[in-house]
Design a protein around this motif. Structure first.
Motif, short mmCIF file in Angstrom:
data_model
loop_
_atom_site.label_atom_id
_atom_site.label_comp_id
_atom_site.label_asym_id
_atom_site.label_seq_id
_atom_site.Cartn_x
_atom_site.Cartn_y
_atom_site.Cartn_z
N ASP A 10 0.85 -1.19 0.00
CA ASP A 10 0.00 0.00 0.00
C ASP A 10 0.89 1.24 0.00
OD1 ASP A 10 -2.63 0.60 -0.23
OD2 ASP A 10 -3.18 0.14 1.82
N VAL A 11 1.31 1.67 -1.18
CA VAL A 11 2.28 2.76 -1.29
C VAL A 11 1.68 4.05 -0.75
CG1 VAL A 11 3.71 4.11 -2.85
CG2 VAL A 11 3.35 1.66 -3.28
N GLY A 12 2.35 4.65 0.23
CA GLY A 12 1.90 5.90 0.83
C GLY A 12 0.93 5.72 1.96
N ALA A 13 0.61 4.46 2.33
CA ALA A 13 -0.38 4.21 3.38
C ALA A 13 0.25 4.28 4.76
CB ALA A 13 -1.05 2.86 3.17
N ASN A 14 0.80 5.43 5.06
CA ASN A 14 1.37 5.66 6.38
C ASN A 14 1.29 7.14 6.68
OD1 ASN A 14 3.61 5.65 4.23
ND2 ASN A 14 4.53 6.84 5.90
N ARG A 289 -9.65 11.46 4.51
CA ARG A 289 -10.24 12.23 5.61
C ARG A 289 -9.22 13.13 6.31
NH1 ARG A 289 -14.80 11.11 9.06
NH2 ARG A 289 -14.85 8.90 8.48
N ARG A 290 -8.01 12.62 6.55
CA ARG A 290 -7.05 13.30 7.42
C ARG A 290 -5.93 13.97 6.64
NH1 ARG A 290 -4.15 10.19 10.14
NH2 ARG A 290 -4.54 8.25 9.03
N ALA A 291 -6.21 14.44 5.44
CA ALA A 291 -5.18 15.05 4.60
C ALA A 291 -4.54 16.23 5.32
CB ALA A 291 -5.78 15.51 3.28
N PHE A 292 -3.20 16.19 5.42
CA PHE A 292 -2.49 17.24 6.13
C PHE A 292 -2.54 18.58 5.39
CE2 PHE A 292 0.49 19.18 8.90
CZ PHE A 292 1.33 19.96 8.11
N LEU A 293 -2.57 18.54 4.07
CA LEU A 293 -2.46 19.76 3.28
C LEU A 293 -3.75 20.57 3.22
CD1 LEU A 293 -0.35 18.56 0.22
CD2 LEU A 293 0.38 20.09 2.05
N ILE A 294 -4.88 19.97 3.53
CA ILE A 294 -6.17 20.65 3.41
C ILE A 294 -7.04 20.28 4.61
CG2 ILE A 294 -6.05 20.59 0.88
CD1 ILE A 294 -8.23 18.37 1.03
N HIS A 295 -8.18 20.93 4.72
CA HIS A 295 -9.22 20.51 5.66
C HIS A 295 -10.05 19.43 4.98
CE1 HIS A 295 -8.54 24.74 7.23
NE2 HIS A 295 -8.25 23.97 8.27
N GLY A 296 -9.50 18.23 4.96
CA GLY A 296 -10.07 17.17 4.13
C GLY A 296 -11.50 16.83 4.46
N GLU A 297 -11.80 16.66 5.73
CA GLU A 297 -13.15 16.25 6.10
C GLU A 297 -14.16 17.36 5.86
OE1 GLU A 297 -15.45 13.85 9.68
OE2 GLU A 297 -13.40 14.59 10.00
N LYS A 298 -13.84 18.56 6.26
CA LYS A 298 -14.76 19.70 6.09
C LYS A 298 -15.00 19.99 4.61
CE LYS A 298 -15.30 24.58 7.39
NZ LYS A 298 -15.39 25.17 6.01
N ASP A 299 -13.94 20.09 3.84
CA ASP A 299 -14.07 20.42 2.43
C ASP A 299 -14.79 19.29 1.68
OD1 ASP A 299 -13.31 22.42 0.33
OD2 ASP A 299 -12.24 20.70 -0.51
N GLY A 300 -14.40 18.06 1.97
CA GLY A 300 -15.02 16.93 1.30
C GLY A 300 -16.50 16.83 1.59
N GLN A 301 -16.89 17.05 2.86
CA GLN A 301 -18.30 16.96 3.21
C GLN A 301 -19.11 18.05 2.50
OE1 GLN A 301 -19.56 14.43 5.52
NE2 GLN A 301 -21.36 15.06 4.32
N GLU A 302 -18.55 19.26 2.41
CA GLU A 302 -19.24 20.35 1.73
C GLU A 302 -19.48 20.02 0.25
OE1 GLU A 302 -17.07 23.94 2.25
OE2 GLU A 302 -17.57 24.14 4.39
N ILE A 303 -18.46 19.46 -0.40
CA ILE A 303 -18.61 19.11 -1.81
C ILE A 303 -19.63 18.00 -1.97
CG2 ILE A 303 -17.43 18.21 -3.85
CD1 ILE A 303 -14.85 19.53 -2.74
N PHE A 304 -19.54 16.98 -1.12
CA PHE A 304 -20.49 15.87 -1.20
C PHE A 304 -21.93 16.36 -0.99
CE2 PHE A 304 -22.92 12.46 0.89
CZ PHE A 304 -22.83 11.47 -0.08
N ASP A 305 -22.13 17.22 -0.01
CA ASP A 305 -23.48 17.73 0.26
C ASP A 305 -24.03 18.53 -0.90
OD1 ASP A 305 -23.37 16.54 2.74
OD2 ASP A 305 -22.89 18.39 3.83
N SER A 306 -23.15 19.12 -1.71
CA SER A 306 -23.61 19.94 -2.84
C SER A 306 -24.09 19.10 -4.02
CB SER A 306 -22.48 20.86 -3.31
OG SER A 306 -21.52 20.16 -4.11
N ILE A 317 -11.33 7.63 3.13
CA ILE A 317 -10.08 6.86 3.09
C ILE A 317 -9.28 7.23 4.33
CG2 ILE A 317 -7.94 6.46 1.82
CD1 ILE A 317 -9.52 7.16 -0.75
N GLU A 318 -8.96 6.24 5.14
CA GLU A 318 -8.41 6.49 6.47
C GLU A 318 -6.94 6.12 6.62
OE1 GLU A 318 -10.26 7.96 8.59
OE2 GLU A 318 -12.36 7.37 8.33
N GLN A 319 -6.34 5.42 5.65
CA GLN A 319 -5.05 4.77 5.88
C GLN A 319 -3.85 5.71 5.99
OE1 GLN A 319 -7.44 3.68 3.90
NE2 GLN A 319 -7.45 1.47 3.72
N SER A 320 -3.99 6.98 5.63
CA SER A 320 -2.82 7.87 5.59
C SER A 320 -3.27 9.30 5.75
CB SER A 320 -2.09 7.69 4.25
OG SER A 320 -0.99 8.58 4.15
#
Length: 361
Positions: A10-14, A289-306, A317-320
């Protein structure tokens, strides 16, 4: 090049300890960080100006990277093909035929191309994690599941032509490429007989959302959609400033000004959630979900809700915490991806439409 990477890895899964990399442990983050960011490698700048300049440069032109692998490396027959974007930019692609009437049209994130991203090479190791993104295992899994594949390089990426003077639109210009790919498949003597769905990643996903909103008639025949790691522009600079202990609102203002000066776009134009009402087909959206570079959960949920789709699911995706891991995820874990298309492209099996001698240009 032959296939050498083990798809069981799993390349990058850390997780990466970005706070340590940033110098946040030493109590003098802003005073001691020394370099403008390129992805997340090394130390990050101690002032807003280098941070905003880095993102302004990336948002203006992206990064053209080489197509390092090809489907035959993974045992798949394929044909090189090409077609025009909606506005005439020449787009390079692979057609990977299968013995079915089901077609997936696939695009890619910024800095990537139809193969992936050569983050393992020295000149690209400082971008986004320092590891290779390889889409070929994912394409292989989809092909083995019976799907024909048309996957292409967006404008200013891979081997496709330059459009708009090399300026990136983070989807606002690349949406024309999505329409070009759908038109090409629909008008083609082989692919035009196939039932069609879309798989769009990051900037390619933004492009698809925008295209579906702007030109809905082009997508009436599309049966299903998968979006991976779609993202808005403002979340990058807001999270980057927070990581440095700086003011995210001031950072966004500065980046907005620089985007206007370098490309003519506003930072706040880069928001796929403003176009989500155009997405009405069954949609699986997968996000880190836990992307360091962005607010992954907040931004993703807003896009999904739209998204206006009556049938939609959000897969976290939780692995990294490394953003580019998400682009390897389905190569190692293709079950949900394949399952979504299988579920929403059901129907009686038809005689194979594969035409080995057909010209695909």
């Amino acid at each position: 090049m032959t296939a050498t990477n083990d798809t069981s890895i799993d390349v990058g899964a850390n997780d990466i300890d970005y706070k340590k990399l940033l110098g946040a442990d030493d109590g003098g983050l802003v005073d001691t960080a020394v370099n403008a960011i390129k992805g997340v490698a090394g130390k990050i700048a101690d002032k807003l100006d280098p941070l905003t300049e880095q993102y302004a440069g990336l948002f203006k032109t992206g990064l053209r990277t080489p197509v390092m692998r090809k489907p035959s490396d993974y045992g798949m027959d394929f044909e090189e093909t090409w077609f025009p974007s909606m506005d005439g930019v020449p787009l390079e692609a692979w057609f990977i035929p299968a013995d079915s009437d089901k077609l997936l049209i696939i695009n890619h994130p910024m800095t990537c191309n139809r193969y992936g991203f050569p983050g393992h090479l020295p000149e690209y190791k400082s971008y986004f994690g320092g590891f290779e993104v390889n889409f070929l295992p994912e394409l292989k899994a989809l092909h083995d599941a019976g799907y024909n594949i048309l996957t292409y390089d967006l404008r200013n990426c891979g081997r496709s032509g330059e459009g708009n003077g090399g300026i990136s639109g983070l989807g606002l210009l690349e949406c024309r490429d999505v329409v070009g790919s759908v038109r090409h498949a629909r008008q083609h003597p082989v692919m035009g007989k196939m039932r069609t769905s879309l798989f769009s990643r990051c900037m390619g996903g933004n492009s698809t959302i925008i295209a579906m909103s702007k030109w809905p008639d082009e997508f009436r025949h599309i049966e299903a959609l998968v979006l991976l790691n779609v993202v808005s522009g403002p979340t990058f600079i807001a999270r980057g400033a927070e990581n440095l202990g700086l003011d995210p609102e001031e950072a966004a203002k500065r980046l907005d000004r620089r985007c206007r000066e370098t490309s003519g776009f506003s930072l706040f134009d880069f928001r796929p959630q403003d176009y989500g009402s155009g997405v009405t087909v069954p949609t699986l959206m997968a996000q880190l979900r836990r992307a360091f570079l962005i607010h992954g959960e907040k931004d993703g949920q807003e896009i999904f809700d739209s998204l206006a789709a009556a049938t939609k699911e959000l897969l976290w995706i939780e692995q990294s915490n490394q953003r580019f891991y998400a682009y390897n995820h389905f190569g190692q874990h293709p079950e949900r991806l394949i399952g979504w298309f299988d579920k929403h492209m059901r129907g009686n099996k038809v005689e194979p439409v594969r035409a080995r001698g057909a010209a695909l240009a």
